[in-house]
Scaffold this active site. Structure first.
Site, PDB file in Angstrom:
ATOM      1  N   VAL A   1       0.840  -1.161  -0.120  1.00 13.48           N
ATOM      2  CA  VAL A   1      -0.198  -0.091   0.245  1.00 13.48           C
ATOM      3  C   VAL A   1       0.848   1.203  -0.046  1.00 13.48           C
ATOM      4  O   VAL A   1       1.590   1.205   0.839  1.00 13.48           O
ATOM      5  CB  VAL A   1      -1.379  -0.436   1.176  1.00 13.48           C
ATOM      6  CG1 VAL A   1      -2.586   1.036   0.627  1.00 13.48           C
ATOM      7  CG2 VAL A   1      -1.840  -1.089   1.917  1.00 13.48           C
ATOM      8  N   CYS A   2       0.684   2.600  -0.915  1.00 10.10           N
ATOM      9  CA  CYS A   2       1.897   3.570  -0.919  1.00 10.10           C
ATOM     10  C   CYS A   2       0.446   4.160  -1.498  1.00 10.10           C
ATOM     11  O   CYS A   2      -1.027   4.241  -1.189  1.00 10.10           O
ATOM     12  CB  CYS A   2       2.830   3.787  -2.078  1.00 10.10           C
ATOM     13  SG  CYS A   2       1.537   3.415  -3.774  1.00 10.10           S
ATOM     14  N   ALA A   3       1.145   5.621  -1.896  1.00 12.14           N
ATOM     15  CA  ALA A   3       0.473   6.876  -1.672  1.00 12.14           C
ATOM     16  C   ALA A   3      -0.745   6.806  -3.266  1.00 12.14           C
ATOM     17  O   ALA A   3      -2.079   7.262  -3.120  1.00 12.14           O
ATOM     18  CB  ALA A   3       1.189   8.588  -1.572  1.00 12.14           C
TER      19      ALA A   3
ATOM     20  N   GLY B   1       0.412   4.039  -5.621  1.00 15.17           N
ATOM     21  CA  GLY B   1       0.264   2.831  -6.080  1.00 15.17           C
ATOM     22  C   GLY B   1       1.022   2.491  -7.606  1.00 15.17           C
ATOM     23  O   GLY B   1       1.201   1.851  -7.750  1.00 15.17           O
TER      24      GLY B   1
ATOM     25  N   MET C   1      -3.677   4.281  -0.608  1.00 13.20           N
ATOM     26  CA  MET C   1      -4.132   3.732   0.415  1.00 13.20           C
ATOM     27  C   MET C   1      -5.371   4.357   0.726  1.00 13.20           C
ATOM     28  O   MET C   1      -6.323   3.335   1.513  1.00 13.20           O
ATOM     29  CB  MET C   1      -3.072   4.748   1.893  1.00 13.20           C
ATOM     30  CG  MET C   1      -3.107   6.528   1.332  1.00 13.20           C
ATOM     31  SD  MET C   1      -2.646   7.303   2.276  1.00 13.20           S
ATOM     32  CE  MET C   1      -2.488   8.965   1.365  1.00 13.20           C
TER      33      MET C   1
END
Length: 101
Positions: free
Chosen positions: A6-8, A10, A38
């Site tokens: 999960v990131c800011a 993707g 996220m």
């Protein structure tokens, strides 16, 4: 094993997914790795065995851990160094270690 990154947004994490997939060995069995922004965490959490958060959203660990615990899914954060250097082997190992706990 199914690993959710999960990131800011993707996007940058998709490069990491590709490198991690190359590190999977036949003896690891089937390993599915997916990166999502996220905002998509909650809709995906129940489909995965482990979650790793990108460093830029490590501030979300506490609220995301609460949700992950409801699904019995371990969660961890990727270190800035490992993420920045795309240290796929080490990140993959940390995912395996979280599941073994």
């Amino acid at each position: 094993m199914k690993i959710l990154l999960v990131c800011a947004a993707g996007m940058s994490t998709s490069l990491l997914v590709q490198k991690m997939e190359k590190e999977v060995k036949p003896e690891d069995g089937e390993v599915i790795i997916k990166a999502v922004p996220m905002e998509e965490f909650e809709e995906n959490i129940g489909k995965f065995d482990v979650v790793l958060l990108a460093p830029q959203i490590s501030f979300k660990k506490k609220p995301f851990t609460k949700i992950a615990e409801e699904h019995n899914v371990p969660i961890g954060c990727i270190s800035s160094i490992q993420y920045g250097r795309l240290m796929a082997k080490e990140i993959l190992k940390s995912a395996y270690d979280l599941v073994k706990k």
